[in-house]
Design a protein around this motif. Structure first.
Motif, mmCIF file in Angstrom:
data_model
loop_
_atom_site.group_PDB
_atom_site.id
_atom_site.type_symbol
_atom_site.label_atom_id
_atom_site.label_comp_id
_atom_site.label_asym_id
_atom_site.label_seq_id
_atom_site.Cartn_x
_atom_site.Cartn_y
_atom_site.Cartn_z
ATOM 1 N N PRO A 116 0.826 -1.213 0.000
ATOM 2 C CA PRO A 116 0.000 0.000 0.000
ATOM 3 C C PRO A 116 0.859 1.261 0.000
ATOM 4 O O PRO A 116 2.035 1.215 0.349
ATOM 5 N N LYS A 117 0.254 2.375 -0.346
ATOM 6 C CA LYS A 117 0.984 3.654 -0.369
ATOM 7 C C LYS A 117 1.311 4.134 1.039
ATOM 8 O O LYS A 117 2.316 4.776 1.263
ATOM 9 N N HIS A 118 0.430 3.837 1.988
ATOM 10 C CA HIS A 118 0.623 4.373 3.342
ATOM 11 C C HIS A 118 0.713 3.264 4.366
ATOM 12 O O HIS A 118 -0.258 2.949 5.053
ATOM 13 N N PRO A 119 1.899 2.655 4.491
ATOM 14 C CA PRO A 119 2.017 1.583 5.483
ATOM 15 C C PRO A 119 1.936 2.131 6.896
ATOM 16 O O PRO A 119 2.273 3.289 7.150
ATOM 17 N N ASN A 120 1.456 1.277 7.792
ATOM 18 C CA ASN A 120 1.410 1.628 9.209
ATOM 19 C C ASN A 120 2.839 1.809 9.724
ATOM 20 O O ASN A 120 3.691 0.954 9.512
ATOM 21 N N THR A 121 3.089 2.942 10.378
ATOM 22 C CA THR A 121 4.442 3.166 10.886
ATOM 23 C C THR A 121 4.587 2.748 12.350
ATOM 24 O O THR A 121 5.664 2.855 12.919
ATOM 25 N N ARG A 122 3.484 2.342 12.967
ATOM 26 C CA ARG A 122 3.529 1.961 14.383
ATOM 27 C C ARG A 122 2.720 0.703 14.627
ATOM 28 O O ARG A 122 1.628 0.752 15.178
ATOM 29 N N MET A 123 3.299 -0.424 14.248
ATOM 30 C CA MET A 123 2.592 -1.688 14.469
ATOM 31 C C MET A 123 2.850 -2.166 15.894
ATOM 32 O O MET A 123 3.989 -2.461 16.255
ATOM 33 N N SER A 124 1.796 -2.234 16.696
ATOM 34 C CA SER A 124 1.979 -2.742 18.058
ATOM 35 C C SER A 124 2.064 -4.264 18.016
ATOM 36 O O SER A 124 1.612 -4.885 17.054
ATOM 37 N N PRO A 125 2.635 -4.870 19.058
ATOM 38 C CA PRO A 125 2.698 -6.343 19.085
ATOM 39 C C PRO A 125 1.306 -6.973 18.974
ATOM 40 O O PRO A 125 1.137 -7.968 18.278
ATOM 41 N N GLU A 126 0.310 -6.358 19.637
ATOM 42 C CA GLU A 126 -1.039 -6.924 19.603
ATOM 43 C C GLU A 126 -1.598 -6.866 18.185
ATOM 44 O O GLU A 126 -2.161 -7.840 17.676
ATOM 45 N N ALA A 127 -1.445 -5.708 17.547
ATOM 46 C CA ALA A 127 -1.973 -5.553 16.187
ATOM 47 C C ALA A 127 -1.293 -6.549 15.247
ATOM 48 O O ALA A 127 -1.941 -7.152 14.384
ATOM 49 N N THR A 128 0.027 -6.732 15.443
ATOM 50 C CA THR A 128 0.766 -7.653 14.583
ATOM 51 C C THR A 128 0.225 -9.070 14.737
ATOM 52 O O THR A 128 -0.050 -9.765 13.765
ATOM 53 N N GLN A 129 0.057 -9.486 15.997
ATOM 54 C CA GLN A 129 -0.471 -10.832 16.232
ATOM 55 C C GLN A 129 -1.853 -11.000 15.642
ATOM 56 O O GLN A 129 -2.170 -12.032 15.034
ATOM 57 N N ALA A 130 -2.688 -9.966 15.808
ATOM 58 C CA ALA A 130 -4.060 -10.057 15.314
ATOM 59 C C ALA A 130 -4.088 -10.262 13.804
ATOM 60 O O ALA A 130 -4.792 -11.137 13.303
ATOM 61 N N VAL A 131 -3.265 -9.495 13.056
ATOM 62 C CA VAL A 131 -3.328 -9.623 11.592
ATOM 63 C C VAL A 131 -2.679 -10.927 11.110
ATOM 64 O O VAL A 131 -3.015 -11.419 10.039
ATOM 65 N N GLU A 132 -1.791 -11.487 11.923
ATOM 66 C CA GLU A 132 -1.144 -12.745 11.496
ATOM 67 C C GLU A 132 -1.954 -13.983 11.878
ATOM 68 O O GLU A 132 -1.632 -15.097 11.436
ATOM 69 N N ALA A 133 -3.002 -13.768 12.698
ATOM 70 C CA ALA A 133 -3.743 -14.918 13.235
ATOM 71 C C ALA A 133 -4.296 -15.816 12.131
ATOM 72 O O ALA A 133 -4.375 -17.034 12.278
ATOM 73 N N ALA A 134 -4.689 -15.223 11.022
ATOM 74 C CA ALA A 134 -5.306 -16.014 9.955
ATOM 75 C C ALA A 134 -4.277 -16.741 9.080
ATOM 76 O O ALA A 134 -4.659 -17.504 8.196
#
Ligand code: ATP
Ligand code: MG
Length: 405
Positions: A350-368
């Motif tokens: 994407p053009k605008h990547p998230n610059t602040r991925m929290s550990p929780e957010a990272t785990q959530a998006v990788e869950a699938a």
């Protein structure tokens, strides 16, 4: 008058600071010097009172051997030197021939005695030989910024006289610090990062992720060209080419756009780590530099690191783009790095990547994601390419010496 035949005198710096491990570091350095010059004809590489001496074959081209030496990590400087008996007259004789026909506005003599029982002190030699040069050449002594420095090294059995000592890369000999796996994109930064680790004594294994068949194979050609160039510093290299397009495609299906860059990077780290383990590499290396792009914020670096169980080294972390670019030019990787190429990460990014991925957010998006399966997809699809330098040299016995660091 006989033709003067030089030897190459190699000085090292950091290696000599090692205490207990010095002999092992020196063995690595000597072996690397032998390899680096194996096709340009040195007769003998030997350690001699705090320096290394390379005797040249009759048909060796001295400057060619010296230039090879200047690309050996651990070398502080190299010079073509002329050996004479340790008498002032013999020293004068060779100095006269070396300065003959040369013009230099300023010079200095730098005399060193490797043993202190020599009858003249270094200061006395500097004075006497300096006055001698002044009697031959219209020049002046400048101790601070001489145009030419004449080095006189008095060793127990003989003396070496040299002009034009050239600075080497310094650092530690490749192989002395163990093996690391470098993530090599086709960009400017990662080849420089890999080289920085070589300079710290590491043997570097390369891992490149490509998106064939989703993108053309340009990035693989660039990676190969970069590894070929960097192999001049470590004599034998291996490059894993890992298919990443399918993995990215699966990530795109379940991970929202802004989170993808960090997730791609975490997958690269996991796959590179698995490959690193296969060959005994103890750490990963990336070309990240703090704040350079969205994935290189402190938060995202933390999120990337969290996917690794070995250290992730980032030798460029504190360098800016200009410094990195200058180094890439010096190494000769820059021209390859700037060749146009569709980076695998620009596919589906994407053009605008998230610059602040929290550990929780990272785990959530990788869950699938089925991470072990995706890692296996990468490692099982990886192909291996080997490189050696000099090209004609037999494949090196990489693991012949133990790591000393
Ligand atoms: P570079 O100039 O090295 O490409 P960059 O400034 O483009 O770096 P990123 O795209 O964020 O930065 O990549 C950061 C690091 O991730 C790279 O330096 C490299 O170590 C690794 N990397 C990125 N893409 C790849 C790839 N396709 N294959 C292997 N490693 C990669
Ligand atoms: Mg890049």
């Amino acid at each position: 008058m006989t033709r003067l035949r030089p030897v190459v005198v190699v000085h090292y710096h950091e290696v000599s600071l090692k205490r207990g491990n010095r002999p092992l570091f020196l063995r690595h350095l000597v072996r690397n010097l032998e390899r680096a010059t194996s096709d340009v004809g040195p007769a003998r590489v030997q350690q001699l009172s705090g320096r290394i001496l390379i005797d040249l074959d009759a048909n060796a081209e001295p400057a060619v051997v010296r230039d090879r030496v200047l690309r050996v990590c651990g070398v502080a400087s190299a010079a073509l030197a002329y050996r004479v008996p340790s008498t002032i007259d013999a020293m004068k004789g060779v100095i006269a021939r070396l300065v003959e026909g040369r013009e230099f506005p300023t010079f200095r003599i730098t005399a060193r005695r490797a043993f202190k029982t020599y009858p003249l002190s270094s200061v006395e030699m500097n004075r006497e030989l300096g006055a001698f040069v002044l009697s031959l050449v219209k020049s002046r002594v400048d101790l601070e910024h001489p145009a030419v420095t004449i080095h006189v090294e008095v060793l127990p059995a003989e003396t070496f006289v040299s002009l034009d000592r050239v600075t080497g890369p310094g650092g530690l000999p490749v192989g002395a610090s163990g093996t690391v796996a470098a993530l090599l994109s086709g960009g400017i930064d990662s080849p420089v990062a890999a080289w920085r680790m070589m300079k710290r004594g590491c043997k570097v294994l390369f891992v490149h992720f490509h998106s064939v068949p989703y993108l053309p194979d340009v990035s693989q050609h660039k990676a190969r060209a970069l590894v070929e160039r960097l192999t001049e510093w470590q004599y034998a290299s291996r490059l894993f080419l890992v298919p990443f397009g399918e993995i990215q495609r699966e990530i795109v299906l379940s991970v929202p756009g802004p989170a993808r860059v960090v997730v791609y990077r975490r997958m690269m780290i996991r796959i590179a780590e698995a490959l690193a383990r296969q060959v005994g590499a103890q750490a990963l290396v990336t070309g990240e530099s703090l704040g350079q792009v969205a994935s290189q914020t402190l938060q995202n670096i933390a999120a990337i690191d969290e996917a690794a169980t070995v250290p992730v080294l980032r030798p460029l972390i504190g360098m800016d783009k200009l410094e990195i670019t200058d180094e890439a030019r010096r190494l000769g990787t820059f021209e390859t790095s700037i060749e146009p190429d569709a980076d695998c990460c620009t596919l589906f990014t994407p053009k605008h990547p998230n610059t602040r991925m929290s550990p929780e957010a990272t785990q959530a998006v990788e869950a699938a994601l089925d991470i072990p399966r995706l890692v296996a997809l990468g490692t099982s699809g990886a192909t291996l390419a080997s490189f050696s330098f000099p090209a004609a040299a037999p494949a090196g016995d990489d693991e012949a010496l133990p790591d000393s660091a």
